[in-house]
Design a protein around this motif. Structure first.
Motif, PDB file in Angstrom:
ATOM      1  N   SER A 263      17.832  23.901  63.997  1.00 16.92           N
ATOM      2  CA  SER A 263      19.098  23.276  64.357  1.00 16.92           C
ATOM      3  C   SER A 263      19.758  22.758  63.090  1.00 16.92           C
ATOM      4  O   SER A 263      19.175  21.962  62.365  1.00 16.92           O
ATOM      5  N   VAL A 264      20.967  23.220  62.828  1.00 15.68           N
ATOM      6  CA  VAL A 264      21.689  22.853  61.617  1.00 15.68           C
ATOM      7  C   VAL A 264      23.117  22.475  61.997  1.00 15.68           C
ATOM      8  O   VAL A 264      23.740  23.145  62.823  1.00 15.68           O
ATOM      9  N   HIS A 265      23.627  21.403  61.408  1.00 13.52           N
ATOM     10  CA  HIS A 265      24.997  20.985  61.685  1.00 13.52           C
ATOM     11  C   HIS A 265      26.005  21.924  61.027  1.00 13.52           C
ATOM     12  O   HIS A 265      25.872  22.294  59.868  1.00 13.52           O
ATOM     13  N   LEU A 266      27.016  22.277  61.788  1.00 10.31           N
ATOM     14  CA  LEU A 266      28.112  23.111  61.299  1.00 10.31           C
ATOM     15  C   LEU A 266      29.421  22.405  61.622  1.00 10.31           C
ATOM     16  O   LEU A 266      29.734  22.169  62.792  1.00 10.31           O
ATOM     17  N   GLY A 281      34.439  26.357  56.639  1.00 10.89           N
ATOM     18  CA  GLY A 281      33.606  25.405  57.358  1.00 10.89           C
ATOM     19  C   GLY A 281      32.636  24.750  56.391  1.00 10.89           C
ATOM     20  O   GLY A 281      32.572  25.114  55.211  1.00 10.89           O
ATOM     21  N   LEU A 282      31.883  23.782  56.885  1.00 10.95           N
ATOM     22  CA  LEU A 282      30.884  23.087  56.063  1.00 10.95           C
ATOM     23  C   LEU A 282      29.532  23.184  56.741  1.00 10.95           C
ATOM     24  O   LEU A 282      29.380  22.818  57.907  1.00 10.95           O
ATOM     25  N   LEU A 283      28.542  23.699  56.006  1.00  8.09           N
ATOM     26  CA  LEU A 283      27.195  23.852  56.536  1.00  8.09           C
ATOM     27  C   LEU A 283      26.313  22.745  55.984  1.00  8.09           C
ATOM     28  O   LEU A 283      26.276  22.508  54.772  1.00  8.09           O
ATOM     29  N   GLU A 284      25.609  22.057  56.874  1.00 13.38           N
ATOM     30  CA  GLU A 284      24.741  20.946  56.490  1.00 13.38           C
ATOM     31  C   GLU A 284      23.778  21.339  55.378  1.00 13.38           C
ATOM     32  O   GLU A 284      23.123  22.373  55.438  1.00 13.38           O
ATOM     33  N   GLY A 285      23.715  20.514  54.343  1.00 12.32           N
ATOM     34  CA  GLY A 285      22.780  20.744  53.258  1.00 12.32           C
ATOM     35  C   GLY A 285      23.201  21.821  52.280  1.00 12.32           C
ATOM     36  O   GLY A 285      22.462  22.138  51.349  1.00 12.32           O
ATOM     37  N   TYR A 286      24.400  22.398  52.481  1.00 10.13           N
ATOM     38  CA  TYR A 286      24.855  23.459  51.584  1.00 10.13           C
ATOM     39  C   TYR A 286      26.273  23.202  51.092  1.00 10.13           C
ATOM     40  O   TYR A 286      26.494  22.927  49.936  1.00 10.13           O
ATOM     41  N   MET A 293      32.602  33.368  58.911  1.00 10.33           N
ATOM     42  CA  MET A 293      31.238  32.979  59.253  1.00 10.33           C
ATOM     43  C   MET A 293      31.245  31.719  60.112  1.00 10.33           C
ATOM     44  O   MET A 293      30.491  31.621  61.091  1.00 10.33           O
ATOM     45  N   ALA A 294      32.092  30.748  59.767  1.00  8.77           N
ATOM     46  CA  ALA A 294      32.165  29.506  60.534  1.00  8.77           C
ATOM     47  C   ALA A 294      32.565  29.786  61.979  1.00  8.77           C
ATOM     48  O   ALA A 294      31.982  29.229  62.919  1.00  8.77           O
TER      49      ALA A 294
END
Length: 423
Positions: A263-266, A281-286, A293-294
């Motif tokens: 489970s990863v926040h997007l 978009g913003l991907l958690e931890g990246y 892609m978002a």
């Protein structure tokens, strides 16, 4: 700190010497290579000649020397602010390498972007770790590079691959270069499996496993006297899944980890999700990901926690004084805001950290957004058991004070306004 500054200055001196060496070789190519070669080929072979010269003199692999020469050339020709900070000892060579890495793909069309990144990252590096600078760079690139993230992602995706690298003592590295959504979910699942193992497993409960394809037991089921570390379980789980396609279904642990889902926040701007904007978009931890892609992940990827930027407007930001534990919506809002542990230089994910009352609950500290922040277990103990202290200074930013009186500011990964306006 003084020793680190001296080390950085020595690194800058090495950069200068390497650049002078390769520059001299290129200018004096006729002394190194045959005159019958084309000018471009003469320059290439002159560089290769000096690379081999340095490698043999320093007893280093040629690839290592080539990397150092490339770094020296980049710093000396395209990154004056970063090289200047290295020369005066304000940053380390590790910081400089991050800036080189984040600008190496910028061509002539992006000279202005390269110069802007050089200035911004050199300044940011003076007060942050190299790992934090890398995360910051991923976001800054989107603000200054002319080519869209979608165009760059298409080119980068074509380079996906798996690499094998031999190591000492009967070991090896297996590297996979993958799109960020795939890689993030893979590692998150391995990480959650490691947590299941460490939290719920006793050595005596697990029997040896058997596989028809191998006489050895798998890492997930092979337990000796001591508990496996999280790193070991991640490695063993990856090994089992790649070799056997599954975990041993006779193992109680395998039953538990089979239910683990990543489970990863997007975070997706609402107009991007609707197809009316190309904002990343913003991907958690990246950090930033291509809008295409978002949208795909937001629409069809159940393993991602989808958060529309405007959806946080309805989040509860404060609770009754009598409640100690934050409600689920506030906890999720804080996790998205913070991104990582909020101690200076710590990059442990927020989801694996504690939600800490900055002013203790016992001292009338409120369970509210302006008094809560994620702190990993190690730094949570540091805050409560040493003379380190912390205070909120607005908009989710924290100011930490060390036992020696030095102050350090940390800022949230996703600075969501404290009180976002309604739709």
């Amino acid at each position: 700190m003084h020793a680190q500054r001296i080390e950085a200055m020595h690194a800058a001196l090495r950069v200068d010497v390497l650049f002078l060496a390769v520059s001299y070789a290129v200018r004096s190519a006729e002394a190194f290579v045959a005159a019958s070669l084309s000018p471009e080929r003469r320059r290439e072979m002159a560089r290769r000649a000096v690379t081999a010269e340095l490698a043999t003199a320093l007893h280093l692999p040629e690839r290592t020397v080539q990397r150092q020469l490339d770094e020296a050339t980049a710093l000396s020709t395209r990154l004056p602010a970063t090289l200047g900070a290295l020369r005066d000892g304000s940053i380390t060579m590790a910081h400089a390498r991050v800036v080189v890495e984040q600008t190496t793909d910028l061509g002539d069309d992006d000279r202005d972007a390269c110069a802007r990144l050089d200035e911004l990252l050199a300044e940011f590096s003076t007060s942050h770790t190299a790992a934090t600078v890398r995360r910051k760079a991923l976001r800054l690139r989107e603000q200054v590079i002319s080519e869209t993230i979608a165009e760059r992602h298409r080119k980068a995706r074509a380079k996906r691959r798996v690499e094998f690298e031999a190591a000492a003592d009967g070991m090896a590295w297996l590297h996979a270069f993958l799109p960020i959504d795939d890689a993030k979910l893979i590692f998150d699942r391995l990480d959650r499996v490691a947590c299941v193992n460490r939290d719920a497993r006793r050595p005596e409960e697990v029997a040896p496993a058997t596989h028809s394809s191998s006489a050895e037991t798998t890492g997930i089921d092979q337990v000796r006297d001591e508990q496996l570390t999280a790193d070991q379980v991640r490695a063993d789980t990856a090994r089992d899944l790649l070799l056997y396609g599954t975990l041993d279904d006779q193992s109680a642990l395998a039953d538990a980890v089979a239910r683990v889902r990543p489970s990863v926040h997007l975070t997706v701007p609402v107009l991007t999700a609707m197809g009316e904007s190309e904002a990343p978009g913003l991907l958690e931890g990246y950090g930033p990901i291509p809008p295409e892609m978002a949208r795909r992940l937001a629409a069809r990827a159940p393993s991602f926690t989808r958060i529309l930027t405007h959806a946080v407007a309805g989040t509860v930001l404060d609770v009754d004084r009598r409640s100690y534990r934050p409600p689920a919506d506030l906890a999720r809002w804080l996790e998205v805001r913070d991104g990582t542990c909020r101690f200076p230089g710590c990059n442990r994910p927020a989801r694996r950290s504690d939600i800490d009352h900055t002013i203790d609950y016992a001292d009338n500290g409120r369970t509210a957004h302006h008094n809560l922040a994620h702190v990993c277990a190690a730094h949570h103990h540091l805050k409560h058991e040493t003379s380190w202290s912390v205070r909120h200074i607005g908009q989710g930013s924290l100011e930490w004070t060390s036992p020696a009186g030095n102050t350090h500011e940390t800022h949230p990964e996703n600075p969501i306004p404290d009180r976002p306006p309604p739709f």
